[in-house]
Design a protein around this motif. Structure first.
Motif, PDB file in Angstrom:
ATOM      1  N   ILE A  61      23.518  -5.826 -41.497  1.00  0.00           N
ATOM      2  CA  ILE A  61      24.620  -6.059 -41.926  1.00  0.00           C
ATOM      3  C   ILE A  61      25.140  -5.472 -43.363  1.00  0.00           C
ATOM      4  CG2 ILE A  61      26.451  -7.904 -42.979  1.00  0.00           C
ATOM      5  CD1 ILE A  61      25.898  -8.043 -39.815  1.00  0.00           C
ATOM      6  N   LEU A  62      23.862  -5.369 -44.187  1.00  0.00           N
ATOM      7  CA  LEU A  62      24.049  -4.573 -45.447  1.00  0.00           C
ATOM      8  C   LEU A  62      24.221  -3.097 -45.292  1.00  0.00           C
ATOM      9  CD1 LEU A  62      24.082  -4.853 -48.442  1.00  0.00           C
ATOM     10  CD2 LEU A  62      21.487  -4.492 -48.502  1.00  0.00           C
ATOM     11  N   ALA A  63      23.443  -2.290 -44.114  1.00  0.00           N
ATOM     12  CA  ALA A  63      23.558  -1.085 -44.089  1.00  0.00           C
ATOM     13  C   ALA A  63      25.036  -0.928 -43.359  1.00  0.00           C
ATOM     14  CB  ALA A  63      22.584  -0.687 -43.031  1.00  0.00           C
ATOM     15  N   LEU A  64      25.378  -1.529 -42.635  1.00  0.00           N
ATOM     16  CA  LEU A  64      26.959  -1.662 -42.005  1.00  0.00           C
ATOM     17  C   LEU A  64      27.935  -1.777 -43.093  1.00  0.00           C
ATOM     18  CD1 LEU A  64      26.469  -3.446 -38.759  1.00  0.00           C
ATOM     19  CD2 LEU A  64      27.046  -0.812 -38.762  1.00  0.00           C
ATOM     20  N   PHE A  65      27.662  -2.534 -44.021  1.00  0.00           N
ATOM     21  CA  PHE A  65      28.603  -2.890 -45.022  1.00  0.00           C
ATOM     22  C   PHE A  65      28.773  -1.661 -46.017  1.00  0.00           C
ATOM     23  CE2 PHE A  65      29.913  -4.217 -49.248  1.00  0.00           C
ATOM     24  CZ  PHE A  65      31.168  -4.637 -49.185  1.00  0.00           C
ATOM     25  N   ARG A  66      27.396  -0.992 -46.227  1.00  0.00           N
ATOM     26  CA  ARG A  66      27.578   0.234 -47.173  1.00  0.00           C
ATOM     27  C   ARG A  66      28.320   1.351 -46.362  1.00  0.00           C
ATOM     28  NH1 ARG A  66      21.275  -0.506 -48.633  1.00  0.00           N
ATOM     29  NH2 ARG A  66      21.555  -1.668 -50.690  1.00  0.00           N
ATOM     30  N   GLN A  67      28.165   1.401 -45.007  1.00  0.00           N
ATOM     31  CA  GLN A  67      28.854   2.407 -44.312  1.00  0.00           C
ATOM     32  C   GLN A  67      30.384   2.376 -44.487  1.00  0.00           C
ATOM     33  OE1 GLN A  67      27.849   2.767 -40.143  1.00  0.00           O
ATOM     34  NE2 GLN A  67      25.746   3.511 -40.629  1.00  0.00           N
ATOM     35  N   PHE A  68      30.832   1.012 -44.333  1.00  0.00           N
ATOM     36  CA  PHE A  68      32.188   0.389 -44.316  1.00  0.00           C
ATOM     37  C   PHE A  68      32.890   0.925 -45.739  1.00  0.00           C
ATOM     38  CE2 PHE A  68      31.250  -3.382 -41.531  1.00  0.00           C
ATOM     39  CZ  PHE A  68      31.316  -2.585 -40.408  1.00  0.00           C
ATOM     40  N   HIS A  69      32.002   0.619 -46.715  1.00  0.00           N
ATOM     41  CA  HIS A  69      32.447   1.023 -48.116  1.00  0.00           C
ATOM     42  C   HIS A  69      32.724   2.418 -48.338  1.00  0.00           C
ATOM     43  CE1 HIS A  69      33.129   0.259 -52.249  1.00  0.00           C
ATOM     44  NE2 HIS A  69      31.877   0.944 -52.828  1.00  0.00           N
ATOM     45  N   THR A  70      31.573   3.130 -47.813  1.00  0.00           N
ATOM     46  CA  THR A  70      31.569   4.608 -47.982  1.00  0.00           C
ATOM     47  C   THR A  70      33.035   5.352 -47.041  1.00  0.00           C
ATOM     48  OG1 THR A  70      29.361   4.842 -48.080  1.00  0.00           O
ATOM     49  CG2 THR A  70      30.359   6.767 -47.259  1.00  0.00           C
ATOM     50  N   GLU A  71      33.196   4.790 -46.193  1.00  0.00           N
ATOM     51  CA  GLU A  71      34.343   5.050 -45.336  1.00  0.00           C
ATOM     52  C   GLU A  71      35.721   4.430 -45.711  1.00  0.00           C
ATOM     53  OE1 GLU A  71      33.053   3.856 -41.313  1.00  0.00           O
ATOM     54  OE2 GLU A  71      31.565   5.469 -41.311  1.00  0.00           O
ATOM     55  N   GLN A  72      35.447   3.820 -46.615  1.00  0.00           N
ATOM     56  CA  GLN A  72      36.785   2.787 -47.049  1.00  0.00           C
ATOM     57  C   GLN A  72      37.429   2.004 -45.999  1.00  0.00           C
ATOM     58  OE1 GLN A  72      39.469   5.636 -48.978  1.00  0.00           O
ATOM     59  NE2 GLN A  72      37.878   5.769 -50.753  1.00  0.00           N
ATOM     60  N   ARG A  73      36.602   1.135 -45.473  1.00  0.00           N
ATOM     61  CA  ARG A  73      37.032   0.369 -44.451  1.00  0.00           C
ATOM     62  C   ARG A  73      37.132  -1.123 -44.869  1.00  0.00           C
ATOM     63  NH1 ARG A  73      35.734   1.849 -38.411  1.00  0.00           N
ATOM     64  NH2 ARG A  73      34.994   3.966 -38.481  1.00  0.00           N
ATOM     65  N   VAL A  74      36.471  -1.358 -45.904  1.00  0.00           N
ATOM     66  CA  VAL A  74      36.608  -2.623 -46.652  1.00  0.00           C
ATOM     67  C   VAL A  74      36.697  -2.623 -47.796  1.00  0.00           C
ATOM     68  CG1 VAL A  74      35.483  -4.075 -44.766  1.00  0.00           C
ATOM     69  CG2 VAL A  74      34.124  -3.170 -46.489  1.00  0.00           C
TER      70      VAL A  74
END
Length: 71
Positions: A58-71
């Motif tokens: 979940i943390l790895a996915l959240f970091r991806q989301f943050h980088t991609e500005q999804r969340v």
């Protein structure tokens, strides 16, 4: 078929990396974003509990989301 005793003893190992899940990054992204969409706001721990993914995934996915500005 597995006997009742064997089924009770079966414990899948917990995965700690996205690659270890055997699921595509897109599928994991969709799963998490659906939960976030319906919850509005959600703690990473809650997201982990609901999706049955480890906190590390979940943390790895959240970091991806943050980088991609999804969340």
């Amino acid at each position: 078929m597995l006997s009742a005793m064997t089924r009770e003893q079966f414990q899948p190992r917990e995965v700690h990396k996205i690659e270890e899940t055997g699921l595509s990054n897109g599928m994991l992204t969709e799963l998490c974003l659906k939960h976030i969409f319906f919850e509005g706001q959600v703690l990473l721990r809650t997201l982990s509990d609901r999706t049955k993914l480890s906190p590390g995934v979940i943390l790895a996915l959240f970091r991806q989301f943050h980088t991609e500005q999804r969340v």
